[in-house]
Design a protein around this motif. Sequence first.
Motif, PDB file in Angstrom:
ATOM      1  N   TYR A   1       0.870  -1.180   0.000  1.00 50.65           N
ATOM      2  CA  TYR A   1       0.000   0.000   0.000  1.00 50.65           C
ATOM      3  C   TYR A   1       0.903   1.225   0.000  1.00 50.65           C
ATOM      4  O   TYR A   1       2.076   1.168   0.321  1.00 50.65           O
ATOM      5  CB  TYR A   1      -0.914   0.028   1.226  1.00 50.65           C
ATOM      6  CG  TYR A   1      -0.166   0.250   2.509  1.00 50.65           C
ATOM      7  CD1 TYR A   1      -0.045   1.521   3.049  1.00 50.65           C
ATOM      8  CD2 TYR A   1       0.431  -0.816   3.192  1.00 50.65           C
ATOM      9  CE1 TYR A   1       0.654   1.729   4.214  1.00 50.65           C
ATOM     10  CE2 TYR A   1       1.133  -0.611   4.354  1.00 50.65           C
ATOM     11  CZ  TYR A   1       1.240   0.674   4.869  1.00 50.65           C
ATOM     12  OH  TYR A   1       1.925   0.878   6.025  1.00 50.65           O
ATOM     13  N   ARG A   2       0.327   2.350  -0.371  1.00 50.25           N
ATOM     14  CA  ARG A   2       1.109   3.578  -0.360  1.00 50.25           C
ATOM     15  C   ARG A   2       0.742   4.369   0.885  1.00 50.25           C
ATOM     16  O   ARG A   2      -0.365   4.889   0.999  1.00 50.25           O
ATOM     17  CB  ARG A   2       0.796   4.392  -1.610  1.00 50.25           C
ATOM     18  CG  ARG A   2       1.311   3.739  -2.884  1.00 50.25           C
ATOM     19  CD  ARG A   2       1.021   4.611  -4.075  1.00 50.25           C
ATOM     20  NE  ARG A   2      -0.417   4.725  -4.303  1.00 50.25           N
ATOM     21  CZ  ARG A   2      -0.965   5.579  -5.136  1.00 50.25           C
ATOM     22  NH1 ARG A   2      -0.222   6.428  -5.796  1.00 50.25           N
ATOM     23  NH2 ARG A   2      -2.273   5.609  -5.294  1.00 50.25           N
ATOM     24  N   PRO A   3       1.619   4.494   1.833  1.00 48.45           N
ATOM     25  CA  PRO A   3       1.295   5.170   3.076  1.00 48.45           C
ATOM     26  C   PRO A   3       1.173   6.681   2.898  1.00 48.45           C
ATOM     27  O   PRO A   3       1.661   7.252   1.926  1.00 48.45           O
ATOM     28  CB  PRO A   3       2.479   4.819   3.998  1.00 48.45           C
ATOM     29  CG  PRO A   3       3.608   4.541   3.057  1.00 48.45           C
ATOM     30  CD  PRO A   3       2.986   3.959   1.821  1.00 48.45           C
ATOM     31  N   LEU A   4       0.557   7.291   3.858  1.00 42.65           N
ATOM     32  CA  LEU A   4       0.332   8.734   3.846  1.00 42.65           C
ATOM     33  C   LEU A   4       1.649   9.476   3.964  1.00 42.65           C
ATOM     34  O   LEU A   4       2.485   9.157   4.796  1.00 42.65           O
ATOM     35  CB  LEU A   4      -0.576   9.116   5.014  1.00 42.65           C
ATOM     36  CG  LEU A   4      -0.936  10.595   5.163  1.00 42.65           C
ATOM     37  CD1 LEU A   4      -1.786  11.015   3.979  1.00 42.65           C
ATOM     38  CD2 LEU A   4      -1.683  10.826   6.463  1.00 42.65           C
ATOM     39  N   ASN A   5       1.881  10.438   3.128  1.00 44.88           N
ATOM     40  CA  ASN A   5       3.109  11.217   3.181  1.00 44.88           C
ATOM     41  C   ASN A   5       2.929  12.368   4.148  1.00 44.88           C
ATOM     42  O   ASN A   5       2.121  13.261   3.931  1.00 44.88           O
ATOM     43  CB  ASN A   5       3.441  11.735   1.782  1.00 44.88           C
ATOM     44  CG  ASN A   5       4.762  12.462   1.749  1.00 44.88           C
ATOM     45  OD1 ASN A   5       5.640  12.178   2.562  1.00 44.88           O
ATOM     46  ND2 ASN A   5       4.899  13.393   0.810  1.00 44.88           N
TER      47      ASN A   5
ATOM     48  N   SER B   1      -4.776   2.995   0.774  1.00 45.57           N
ATOM     49  CA  SER B   1      -4.241   3.222   2.116  1.00 45.57           C
ATOM     50  C   SER B   1      -5.185   2.763   3.216  1.00 45.57           C
ATOM     51  O   SER B   1      -4.909   2.989   4.381  1.00 45.57           O
ATOM     52  CB  SER B   1      -3.914   4.716   2.300  1.00 45.57           C
ATOM     53  OG  SER B   1      -5.077   5.495   2.105  1.00 45.57           O
ATOM     54  N   ASP B   2      -6.278   2.127   2.873  1.00 42.68           N
ATOM     55  CA  ASP B   2      -7.232   1.705   3.883  1.00 42.68           C
ATOM     56  C   ASP B   2      -6.654   0.669   4.846  1.00 42.68           C
ATOM     57  O   ASP B   2      -7.140   0.514   5.949  1.00 42.68           O
ATOM     58  CB  ASP B   2      -8.498   1.143   3.232  1.00 42.68           C
ATOM     59  CG  ASP B   2      -9.537   2.225   2.970  1.00 42.68           C
ATOM     60  OD1 ASP B   2     -10.569   1.896   2.410  1.00 42.68           O
ATOM     61  OD2 ASP B   2      -9.288   3.389   3.328  1.00 42.68           O
ATOM     62  N   LEU B   3      -5.659  -0.068   4.406  1.00 43.66           N
ATOM     63  CA  LEU B   3      -5.051  -1.073   5.266  1.00 43.66           C
ATOM     64  C   LEU B   3      -3.761  -0.582   5.913  1.00 43.66           C
ATOM     65  O   LEU B   3      -2.966  -1.369   6.397  1.00 43.66           O
ATOM     66  CB  LEU B   3      -4.782  -2.364   4.479  1.00 43.66           C
ATOM     67  CG  LEU B   3      -6.021  -3.207   4.196  1.00 43.66           C
ATOM     68  CD1 LEU B   3      -5.659  -4.413   3.362  1.00 43.66           C
ATOM     69  CD2 LEU B   3      -6.683  -3.651   5.498  1.00 43.66           C
ATOM     70  N   GLY B   4      -3.582   0.717   5.944  1.00 39.42           N
ATOM     71  CA  GLY B   4      -2.394   1.269   6.560  1.00 39.42           C
ATOM     72  C   GLY B   4      -2.328   1.019   8.054  1.00 39.42           C
ATOM     73  O   GLY B   4      -1.251   1.081   8.651  1.00 39.42           O
TER      74      GLY B   4
END
Length: 518
Positions: A35-39, A64-67
Amino acid sequence: MWVATVLPKPVPPVLSVLTSSRDPKQNSFHFRFSYRPLNLKVSATKQQQQLPEPKADKKNPRSSDLGWLPAFPHVLIASMSNFLFGYHIGVMNGPIVSVAKELGFEGNSTLEGLVVSIFIAGAFLGSVASGSLVDKLGCRRTFQLDTIPLILGALVSAQAHSLDEILWGRFLVGLGIGVNTVLVPIYISEVAPTKYRGSLGTLCQIGTCLGIIASLFLDIPSETDPHWWRTILYIASAPGFILALGMQFAVESPRWLCKVGRLDDAKTVIRNIWGSSEVETAIQDFQSVIKNNGVNVGSGWLELLEEPHSRVAFIGGALFVLQQFAGINGVLYFSSLTFKDVGITSSSLTSLFVGLANFAGALCAVYLMDKEGRQKLLIGSYLGMAVSMFLIACAIGFPVDEELSHNLSILGTLMYIFTFAIGAGPVTGLIIPELSSAKMRGKIMGFSFSVHWVCNFLVGLLFLDLVEIFGVAPVYTGFGCVSLSAAIYAKYFLVETKGRSLEEIEMSLNPDFSVRDK
Protein backbone atom coordinates in the motif's frame (compact mmCIF):
# COMPACT_ATOMS: atom_id res chain seq x y z
CA MET A 1 -8.69 3.17 30.21
CA TRP A 2 -10.49 -1.35 28.51
CA VAL A 3 -11.14 -7.40 18.69
CA ALA A 4 -13.29 -5.85 16.56
CA THR A 5 -12.11 -3.00 14.42
CA VAL A 6 -14.12 -0.42 12.50
CA LEU A 7 -12.10 1.29 9.82
CA PRO A 8 -12.31 5.03 9.17
CA LYS A 9 -13.49 4.19 5.63
CA PRO A 10 -15.94 1.37 5.06
CA VAL A 11 -14.71 0.18 1.65
CA PRO A 12 -11.73 -2.16 2.02
CA PRO A 13 -9.06 -2.39 -0.66
CA VAL A 14 -7.95 -5.58 -2.34
CA LEU A 15 -4.87 -6.81 -0.52
CA SER A 16 -2.28 -7.68 -3.13
CA VAL A 17 0.67 -8.87 -1.03
CA LEU A 18 0.82 -10.00 2.59
CA THR A 19 4.01 -11.42 4.01
CA SER A 20 5.35 -11.86 7.51
CA SER A 21 8.92 -12.09 8.64
CA ARG A 22 10.88 -11.99 11.84
CA ASP A 23 13.63 -9.46 12.48
CA PRO A 24 16.34 -11.05 14.65
CA LYS A 25 17.51 -7.68 15.95
CA GLN A 26 14.08 -6.62 17.13
CA ASN A 27 12.93 -10.14 18.02
CA SER A 28 9.58 -9.22 16.56
CA PHE A 29 7.28 -10.14 13.73
CA HIS A 30 6.59 -7.68 10.93
CA PHE A 31 3.73 -7.52 8.47
CA ARG A 32 4.23 -6.02 5.01
CA PHE A 33 1.57 -4.78 2.62
CA SER A 34 1.68 -3.27 -0.82
CA TYR A 35 0.00 0.00 0.00
CA ARG A 36 1.11 3.58 -0.36
CA PRO A 37 1.29 5.17 3.08
CA LEU A 38 0.33 8.73 3.85
CA ASN A 39 3.11 11.22 3.18
CA LEU A 40 3.53 13.37 6.27
CA LYS A 41 5.21 16.75 6.21
CA VAL A 42 6.09 18.80 9.27
CA SER A 43 5.79 22.53 9.65
CA ALA A 44 7.51 24.28 12.54
CA THR A 45 6.41 27.81 11.80
CA LYS A 46 2.84 27.90 13.10
CA GLN A 47 1.80 29.96 16.06
CA GLN A 48 1.53 28.55 19.55
CA GLN A 49 -1.77 26.75 20.25
CA GLN A 50 -2.64 26.82 16.56
CA LEU A 51 -1.95 23.71 14.54
CA PRO A 52 -1.86 23.67 10.74
CA GLU A 53 -4.62 21.97 8.89
CA PRO A 54 -3.70 18.40 7.91
CA LYS A 55 -3.25 17.97 4.21
CA ALA A 56 -5.89 16.01 2.41
CA ASP A 57 -4.85 12.63 1.11
CA LYS A 58 -5.14 12.95 -2.65
CA LYS A 59 -4.21 9.35 -3.26
CA ASN A 60 -6.65 6.64 -4.03
CA PRO A 61 -8.34 5.96 -0.66
CA ARG A 62 -8.46 2.25 -1.48
CA SER A 63 -4.65 2.15 -1.51
CA SER A 64 -4.24 3.22 2.12
CA ASP A 65 -7.23 1.70 3.88
CA LEU A 66 -5.05 -1.07 5.27
CA GLY A 67 -2.39 1.27 6.56
CA TRP A 68 -3.50 0.45 10.10
CA LEU A 69 -2.91 -3.29 9.76
CA PRO A 70 0.90 -3.58 10.17
CA ALA A 71 0.71 -1.79 13.54
CA PHE A 72 -2.49 -3.53 14.65
CA PRO A 73 -0.96 -6.74 16.11
CA HIS A 74 1.43 -4.71 18.25
CA VAL A 75 -1.30 -2.36 19.45
CA LEU A 76 -3.55 -5.33 20.15
CA ILE A 77 -0.92 -6.92 22.39
CA ALA A 78 -0.51 -3.64 24.30
CA SER A 79 -4.28 -3.40 24.72
CA MET A 80 -4.16 -6.64 26.71
CA SER A 81 -3.07 -4.34 29.56
CA ASN A 82 -6.40 -2.54 29.33
CA PHE A 83 -8.22 -5.87 29.30
CA LEU A 84 -6.51 -6.58 32.63
CA PHE A 85 -7.53 -3.14 33.89
CA GLY A 86 -11.17 -3.77 33.03
CA TYR A 87 -11.04 -7.28 34.47
CA HIS A 88 -9.74 -6.05 37.82
CA ILE A 89 -12.34 -3.26 37.89
CA GLY A 90 -15.16 -5.79 37.86
CA VAL A 91 -13.63 -8.92 39.35
CA MET A 92 -14.16 -8.04 43.03
CA ASN A 93 -17.58 -6.42 42.79
CA GLY A 94 -19.55 -9.68 42.80
CA PRO A 95 -17.64 -12.01 45.15
CA ILE A 96 -16.59 -9.41 47.77
CA VAL A 97 -19.22 -10.79 50.18
CA SER A 98 -17.77 -14.31 49.85
CA VAL A 99 -14.23 -12.95 50.30
CA ALA A 100 -15.26 -11.07 53.44
CA LYS A 101 -17.01 -14.12 54.90
CA GLU A 102 -14.11 -16.49 54.26
CA LEU A 103 -11.40 -14.09 55.46
CA GLY A 104 -13.26 -12.96 58.57
CA PHE A 105 -14.35 -9.37 57.98
CA GLU A 106 -17.97 -9.95 56.91
CA GLY A 107 -20.27 -7.05 57.72
CA ASN A 108 -17.43 -4.52 57.98
CA SER A 109 -18.26 -2.22 55.07
CA THR A 110 -15.08 -0.19 55.61
CA LEU A 111 -12.81 -3.21 55.15
CA GLU A 112 -14.89 -4.48 52.22
CA GLY A 113 -14.48 -1.11 50.53
CA LEU A 114 -10.75 -1.17 51.30
CA VAL A 115 -10.30 -4.54 49.60
CA VAL A 116 -12.07 -3.28 46.48
CA SER A 117 -10.28 0.08 46.31
CA ILE A 118 -6.80 -0.57 47.74
CA PHE A 119 -5.52 -0.97 44.21
CA ILE A 120 -6.08 2.79 43.72
CA ALA A 121 -3.18 3.49 46.10
CA GLY A 122 -0.98 1.11 44.11
CA ALA A 123 -2.19 2.62 40.83
CA PHE A 124 -1.25 6.11 42.02
CA LEU A 125 2.31 5.01 42.82
CA GLY A 126 2.53 3.05 39.57
CA SER A 127 1.49 6.12 37.57
CA VAL A 128 4.14 8.27 39.23
CA ALA A 129 6.88 5.69 38.57
CA SER A 130 5.88 4.88 35.00
CA GLY A 131 7.35 8.00 33.39
CA SER A 132 10.88 7.28 34.57
CA LEU A 133 10.61 3.59 33.71
CA VAL A 134 9.54 4.14 30.11
CA ASP A 135 12.24 6.81 29.59
CA LYS A 136 14.98 4.41 30.73
CA LEU A 137 13.74 1.01 29.57
CA GLY A 138 11.50 1.75 26.60
CA CYS A 139 7.92 0.56 26.23
CA ARG A 140 8.52 -3.15 25.55
CA ARG A 141 10.70 -3.84 28.57
CA THR A 142 8.49 -1.72 30.82
CA PHE A 143 5.46 -3.75 29.72
CA GLN A 144 7.24 -6.97 30.54
CA LEU A 145 8.57 -5.72 33.87
CA ASP A 146 5.09 -4.53 34.77
CA THR A 147 3.61 -8.00 34.37
CA ILE A 148 5.51 -9.08 37.52
CA PRO A 149 3.27 -7.19 40.02
CA LEU A 150 0.19 -8.01 37.92
CA ILE A 151 0.84 -11.75 37.99
CA LEU A 152 2.10 -11.85 41.59
CA GLY A 153 -0.80 -9.69 42.78
CA ALA A 154 -3.38 -11.98 41.18
CA LEU A 155 -1.74 -15.11 42.62
CA VAL A 156 -1.32 -13.64 46.12
CA SER A 157 -4.96 -12.53 46.11
CA ALA A 158 -6.15 -15.94 44.92
CA GLN A 159 -4.23 -17.75 47.67
CA ALA A 160 -5.02 -15.25 50.44
CA HIS A 161 -6.07 -16.63 53.82
CA SER A 162 -6.06 -13.34 55.72
CA LEU A 163 -7.06 -9.73 55.23
CA ASP A 164 -3.42 -8.61 55.00
CA GLU A 165 -2.70 -11.04 52.16
CA ILE A 166 -5.69 -9.99 50.06
CA LEU A 167 -4.77 -6.32 50.61
CA TRP A 168 -1.16 -6.90 49.52
CA GLY A 169 -2.36 -8.78 46.45
CA ARG A 170 -4.75 -6.03 45.45
CA PHE A 171 -2.05 -3.40 46.06
CA LEU A 172 0.38 -5.19 43.74
CA VAL A 173 -2.30 -5.43 41.05
CA GLY A 174 -2.93 -1.70 41.42
CA LEU A 175 0.79 -0.99 41.06
CA GLY A 176 0.82 -2.81 37.72
CA ILE A 177 -2.42 -1.20 36.57
CA GLY A 178 -1.04 2.26 37.36
CA VAL A 179 2.00 1.72 35.14
CA ASN A 180 -0.07 0.23 32.31
CA THR A 181 -2.67 3.00 32.17
CA VAL A 182 0.16 5.43 31.45
CA LEU A 183 2.18 3.14 29.22
CA VAL A 184 -0.46 1.93 26.76
CA PRO A 185 -1.49 5.37 25.38
CA ILE A 186 2.18 6.34 25.04
CA TYR A 187 3.04 3.14 23.18
CA ILE A 188 0.07 3.34 20.82
CA SER A 189 0.59 7.04 20.05
CA GLU A 190 4.27 6.40 19.20
CA VAL A 191 3.80 3.19 17.20
CA ALA A 192 0.56 3.83 15.29
CA PRO A 193 0.67 5.54 11.86
CA THR A 194 -0.45 9.15 12.09
CA LYS A 195 -3.57 8.64 9.97
CA TYR A 196 -4.86 5.81 12.17
CA ARG A 197 -3.51 6.86 15.57
CA GLY A 198 -6.93 7.80 16.90
CA SER A 199 -8.71 4.64 15.79
CA LEU A 200 -5.95 2.39 17.09
CA GLY A 201 -5.79 4.39 20.32
CA THR A 202 -9.45 3.60 20.96
CA LEU A 203 -8.50 -0.05 21.41
CA CYS A 204 -7.57 1.00 24.96
CA GLN A 205 -11.23 1.65 25.72
CA ILE A 206 -12.36 -1.49 23.91
CA GLY A 207 -9.89 -3.58 25.89
CA THR A 208 -11.20 -2.15 29.14
CA CYS A 209 -14.81 -2.85 28.11
CA LEU A 210 -14.03 -6.44 27.17
CA GLY A 211 -12.19 -6.96 30.45
CA ILE A 212 -15.18 -5.71 32.45
CA ILE A 213 -17.60 -7.88 30.48
CA ALA A 214 -15.36 -10.95 30.89
CA SER A 215 -15.17 -10.42 34.66
CA LEU A 216 -18.96 -10.10 34.85
CA PHE A 217 -19.50 -13.41 33.08
CA LEU A 218 -16.92 -15.14 35.24
CA ASP A 219 -18.51 -13.65 38.37
CA ILE A 220 -21.82 -15.46 37.77
CA PRO A 221 -20.82 -18.76 39.50
CA SER A 222 -19.79 -16.78 42.60
CA GLU A 223 -23.49 -16.38 43.46
CA THR A 224 -23.69 -20.11 44.20
CA ASP A 225 -20.07 -21.09 44.88
CA PRO A 226 -18.58 -19.21 47.88
CA HIS A 227 -15.03 -20.22 46.89
CA TRP A 228 -15.30 -19.25 43.22
CA TRP A 229 -13.52 -15.95 43.88
CA ARG A 230 -10.21 -17.78 44.14
CA THR A 231 -10.68 -19.27 40.67
CA ILE A 232 -11.40 -15.95 38.96
CA LEU A 233 -8.37 -14.38 40.65
CA TYR A 234 -6.18 -17.23 39.41
CA ILE A 235 -7.61 -16.58 35.93
CA ALA A 236 -6.55 -12.92 36.28
CA SER A 237 -2.90 -13.98 36.13
CA ALA A 238 -3.26 -15.52 32.64
CA PRO A 239 -3.45 -12.22 30.64
CA GLY A 240 -0.25 -11.11 32.38
CA PHE A 241 1.62 -14.12 30.98
CA ILE A 242 0.13 -13.48 27.53
CA LEU A 243 1.22 -9.82 27.69
CA ALA A 244 4.77 -10.67 28.75
CA LEU A 245 5.12 -13.22 25.94
CA GLY A 246 3.41 -11.06 23.33
CA MET A 247 5.67 -8.10 24.04
CA GLN A 248 8.64 -10.28 23.17
CA PHE A 249 7.39 -10.18 19.56
CA ALA A 250 6.06 -6.60 19.52
CA VAL A 251 8.07 -3.69 18.15
CA GLU A 252 9.68 -1.04 20.30
CA SER A 253 8.65 2.59 19.88
CA PRO A 254 10.70 3.96 16.96
CA ARG A 255 10.85 7.32 18.69
CA TRP A 256 12.45 5.80 21.80
CA LEU A 257 14.88 3.81 19.63
CA CYS A 258 15.94 6.99 17.88
CA LYS A 259 16.32 8.78 21.22
CA VAL A 260 18.74 6.17 22.57
CA GLY A 261 20.75 6.14 19.34
CA ARG A 262 19.50 2.87 17.79
CA LEU A 263 18.81 4.42 14.39
CA ASP A 264 19.02 1.20 12.39
CA ASP A 265 16.45 -0.47 14.65
CA ALA A 266 14.20 2.60 14.45
CA LYS A 267 14.37 2.55 10.64
CA THR A 268 13.49 -1.14 10.59
CA VAL A 269 10.41 -0.57 12.75
CA ILE A 270 9.25 2.40 10.66
CA ARG A 271 9.76 0.47 7.43
CA ASN A 272 7.67 -2.44 8.64
CA ILE A 273 4.75 -0.62 10.29
CA TRP A 274 4.58 2.71 8.45
CA GLY A 275 6.08 1.93 5.05
CA SER A 276 9.46 2.38 3.38
CA SER A 277 8.64 5.85 2.05
CA GLU A 278 8.24 7.15 5.59
CA VAL A 279 11.67 6.17 6.90
CA GLU A 280 13.80 9.18 5.99
CA THR A 281 11.13 11.77 6.78
CA ALA A 282 10.31 10.22 10.15
CA ILE A 283 13.96 9.86 11.22
CA GLN A 284 14.63 13.43 10.19
CA ASP A 285 11.69 14.64 12.27
CA PHE A 286 12.71 12.53 15.28
CA GLN A 287 16.25 13.89 15.17
CA SER A 288 15.03 17.43 14.78
CA VAL A 289 13.02 17.09 17.98
CA ILE A 290 15.94 15.43 19.80
CA LYS A 291 18.35 18.15 18.71
CA ASN A 292 16.03 20.95 19.76
CA ASN A 293 14.94 19.53 23.12
CA GLY A 294 17.96 17.49 24.11
CA VAL A 295 15.81 14.40 24.61
CA ASN A 296 18.85 12.17 24.75
CA VAL A 297 20.00 13.67 28.07
CA GLY A 298 16.83 12.62 29.87
CA SER A 299 14.29 14.68 31.80
CA GLY A 300 13.42 15.54 35.38
CA TRP A 301 10.14 16.06 37.20
CA LEU A 302 10.91 19.73 37.89
CA GLU A 303 10.83 20.38 34.15
CA LEU A 304 7.05 19.98 34.38
CA LEU A 305 7.11 23.51 35.81
CA GLU A 306 8.67 24.90 32.62
CA GLU A 307 6.90 25.96 29.43
CA PRO A 308 5.57 24.38 27.30
CA HIS A 309 5.50 21.26 29.50
CA SER A 310 3.61 22.96 32.33
CA ARG A 311 0.82 23.96 29.96
CA VAL A 312 0.31 20.42 28.69
CA ALA A 313 0.57 18.97 32.22
CA PHE A 314 -2.13 21.40 33.35
CA ILE A 315 -4.34 20.41 30.41
CA GLY A 316 -3.83 16.72 31.19
CA GLY A 317 -4.61 17.13 34.87
CA ALA A 318 -7.65 19.31 34.14
CA LEU A 319 -9.06 16.82 31.64
CA PHE A 320 -8.92 14.01 34.20
CA VAL A 321 -10.38 16.18 36.96
CA LEU A 322 -13.31 17.03 34.70
CA GLN A 323 -13.67 13.41 33.54
CA GLN A 324 -13.86 12.02 37.07
CA PHE A 325 -16.03 14.76 38.57
CA ALA A 326 -18.44 14.42 35.65
CA GLY A 327 -19.58 11.40 37.66
CA ILE A 328 -18.73 8.27 35.70
CA ASN A 329 -17.94 6.19 38.81
CA GLY A 330 -20.97 7.48 40.68
CA VAL A 331 -23.27 6.66 37.77
CA LEU A 332 -21.79 3.17 37.49
CA TYR A 333 -22.30 2.60 41.22
CA PHE A 334 -25.89 3.89 41.24
CA SER A 335 -26.89 2.11 38.01
CA SER A 336 -27.75 -1.12 39.88
CA LEU A 337 -30.28 0.75 42.04
CA THR A 338 -31.70 2.45 38.95
CA PHE A 339 -32.27 -0.89 37.23
CA LYS A 340 -33.80 -2.41 40.38
CA ASP A 341 -36.53 0.23 40.22
CA VAL A 342 -37.75 -1.31 36.93
CA GLY A 343 -37.55 -4.88 38.20
CA ILE A 344 -34.05 -5.88 37.07
CA THR A 345 -32.67 -7.18 40.37
CA SER A 346 -29.69 -9.16 39.06
CA SER A 347 -26.53 -7.10 39.55
CA SER A 348 -24.76 -9.16 36.87
CA LEU A 349 -27.50 -8.40 34.33
CA THR A 350 -27.39 -4.73 35.24
CA SER A 351 -23.63 -4.62 34.81
CA LEU A 352 -23.97 -6.44 31.49
CA PHE A 353 -26.33 -3.77 30.12
CA VAL A 354 -23.91 -1.07 31.24
CA GLY A 355 -20.95 -2.97 29.77
CA LEU A 356 -22.65 -3.40 26.41
CA ALA A 357 -23.49 0.32 26.25
CA ASN A 358 -19.86 1.09 27.06
CA PHE A 359 -18.64 -1.32 24.39
CA ALA A 360 -21.03 0.07 21.74
CA GLY A 361 -19.78 3.60 22.44
CA ALA A 362 -16.16 2.48 22.16
CA LEU A 363 -16.85 0.87 18.76
CA CYS A 364 -18.37 4.13 17.53
CA ALA A 365 -15.28 5.97 18.78
CA VAL A 366 -13.05 3.72 16.64
CA TYR A 367 -14.87 4.95 13.54
CA LEU A 368 -15.24 8.59 14.56
CA MET A 369 -11.87 9.33 16.20
CA ASP A 370 -9.91 9.92 13.00
CA LYS A 371 -12.95 11.02 11.01
CA GLU A 372 -14.35 13.81 13.22
CA GLY A 373 -11.31 14.49 15.39
CA ARG A 374 -10.58 14.48 19.10
CA GLN A 375 -11.93 17.91 19.98
CA LYS A 376 -15.33 17.44 18.34
CA LEU A 377 -15.70 14.00 19.88
CA LEU A 378 -14.85 15.30 23.34
CA ILE A 379 -17.27 18.22 23.09
CA GLY A 380 -20.09 16.05 21.78
CA SER A 381 -19.42 13.40 24.41
CA TYR A 382 -19.62 15.80 27.33
CA LEU A 383 -22.72 17.50 25.92
CA GLY A 384 -24.39 14.09 25.65
CA MET A 385 -23.35 13.27 29.22
CA ALA A 386 -24.78 16.58 30.44
CA VAL A 387 -28.12 15.96 28.71
CA SER A 388 -28.22 12.46 30.19
CA MET A 389 -27.57 13.74 33.72
CA PHE A 390 -30.22 16.44 33.44
CA LEU A 391 -32.70 13.88 32.06
CA ILE A 392 -32.16 11.58 35.05
CA ALA A 393 -32.31 14.49 37.50
CA CYS A 394 -35.64 15.65 36.05
CA ALA A 395 -37.03 12.10 36.04
CA ILE A 396 -36.14 11.68 39.73
CA GLY A 397 -36.84 15.21 40.94
CA PHE A 398 -40.11 15.81 39.07
CA PRO A 399 -41.79 12.41 38.69
CA VAL A 400 -45.03 12.73 36.72
CA ASP A 401 -45.52 9.01 36.27
CA GLU A 402 -43.57 6.41 38.25
CA GLU A 403 -43.09 4.01 35.36
CA LEU A 404 -42.12 6.83 32.98
CA SER A 405 -39.69 8.17 35.55
CA HIS A 406 -37.96 4.80 35.91
CA ASN A 407 -37.75 4.31 32.16
CA LEU A 408 -36.26 7.79 31.67
CA SER A 409 -33.69 7.02 34.36
CA ILE A 410 -32.69 3.82 32.55
CA LEU A 411 -32.49 5.68 29.23
CA GLY A 412 -30.42 8.46 30.77
CA THR A 413 -28.02 6.02 32.43
CA LEU A 414 -27.37 4.02 29.25
CA MET A 415 -27.07 7.19 27.17
CA TYR A 416 -24.59 8.61 29.67
CA ILE A 417 -22.40 5.47 29.52
CA PHE A 418 -22.63 5.37 25.71
CA THR A 419 -21.65 9.03 25.23
CA PHE A 420 -18.85 8.72 27.80
CA ALA A 421 -17.35 5.81 25.84
CA ILE A 422 -17.48 7.78 22.58
CA GLY A 423 -15.31 10.67 23.75
CA ALA A 424 -14.64 11.41 27.41
CA GLY A 425 -13.26 7.91 27.99
CA PRO A 426 -10.92 7.27 25.02
CA VAL A 427 -10.05 10.84 23.96
CA THR A 428 -8.75 11.95 27.35
CA GLY A 429 -6.04 9.30 27.50
CA LEU A 430 -5.15 9.70 23.83
CA ILE A 431 -4.84 13.46 23.40
CA ILE A 432 -2.47 14.02 26.34
CA PRO A 433 0.47 12.06 24.83
CA GLU A 434 -0.30 13.66 21.47
CA LEU A 435 0.11 17.16 22.95
CA SER A 436 3.15 16.21 25.08
CA SER A 437 6.71 16.75 23.95
CA ALA A 438 8.89 13.73 23.29
CA LYS A 439 11.16 14.71 26.15
CA MET A 440 8.44 14.87 28.80
CA ARG A 441 5.74 12.56 27.42
CA GLY A 442 6.22 9.87 30.06
CA LYS A 443 6.28 12.25 33.01
CA ILE A 444 3.35 14.34 31.78
CA MET A 445 1.30 11.17 31.38
CA GLY A 446 2.42 9.95 34.81
CA PHE A 447 1.37 13.23 36.41
CA SER A 448 -1.97 13.30 34.57
CA PHE A 449 -2.90 9.76 35.58
CA SER A 450 -1.85 10.33 39.18
CA VAL A 451 -4.41 13.15 39.18
CA HIS A 452 -6.90 10.70 37.69
CA TRP A 453 -6.42 8.21 40.53
CA VAL A 454 -6.70 10.86 43.24
CA CYS A 455 -9.97 12.14 41.74
CA ASN A 456 -11.21 8.58 41.27
CA PHE A 457 -10.65 7.94 44.98
CA LEU A 458 -12.33 11.19 46.04
CA VAL A 459 -15.45 10.57 43.94
CA GLY A 460 -15.76 7.05 45.33
CA LEU A 461 -15.27 8.35 48.87
CA LEU A 462 -17.71 11.26 48.70
CA PHE A 463 -20.44 10.07 46.32
CA LEU A 464 -22.67 8.21 48.79
CA ASP A 465 -22.31 10.93 51.43
CA LEU A 466 -23.34 13.59 48.91
CA VAL A 467 -26.33 11.51 47.83
CA GLU A 468 -27.37 11.06 51.45
CA ILE A 469 -27.08 14.79 52.19
CA PHE A 470 -28.47 16.33 49.00
CA GLY A 471 -30.30 13.50 47.21
CA VAL A 472 -29.68 11.85 43.85
CA ALA A 473 -31.22 14.56 41.63
CA PRO A 474 -29.03 17.46 42.91
CA VAL A 475 -25.88 15.34 42.72
CA TYR A 476 -26.67 14.28 39.15
CA THR A 477 -27.40 17.91 38.29
CA GLY A 478 -23.92 18.72 39.57
CA PHE A 479 -22.47 16.02 37.35
CA GLY A 480 -24.32 17.55 34.41
CA CYS A 481 -22.90 21.00 35.17
CA VAL A 482 -19.37 19.60 35.33
CA SER A 483 -19.98 17.89 31.97
CA LEU A 484 -21.05 21.20 30.45
CA SER A 485 -17.94 22.86 31.88
CA ALA A 486 -15.82 20.10 30.35
CA ALA A 487 -17.39 20.69 26.91
CA ILE A 488 -16.61 24.41 27.19
CA TYR A 489 -13.06 23.65 28.31
CA ALA A 490 -12.54 21.32 25.35
CA LYS A 491 -13.86 23.97 22.98
CA TYR A 492 -11.58 26.79 24.08
CA PHE A 493 -8.47 25.15 25.56
CA LEU A 494 -7.78 22.16 23.30
CA VAL A 495 -6.41 22.01 19.79
CA GLU A 496 -7.21 19.36 17.21
CA THR A 497 -4.49 16.73 16.72
CA LYS A 498 -6.15 14.56 14.08
CA GLY A 499 -3.96 13.77 11.07
CA ARG A 500 -0.77 15.33 12.46
CA SER A 501 2.39 13.55 13.49
CA LEU A 502 3.57 13.90 17.09
CA GLU A 503 6.59 15.88 15.88
CA GLU A 504 4.42 18.26 13.87
CA ILE A 505 2.25 18.88 16.91
CA GLU A 506 5.28 19.49 19.14
CA MET A 507 6.89 21.87 16.66
CA SER A 508 3.66 23.81 16.25
CA LEU A 509 2.89 24.19 19.95
CA ASN A 510 6.43 25.14 20.98
CA PRO A 511 7.16 28.77 20.00
CA ASP A 512 10.88 28.31 20.70
CA PHE A 513 11.27 25.39 18.32
CA SER A 514 14.01 26.09 15.80
CA VAL A 515 12.89 25.95 12.20
CA ARG A 516 14.34 22.93 10.46
CA ASP A 517 16.43 23.44 7.38
CA LYS A 518 14.67 22.25 4.29
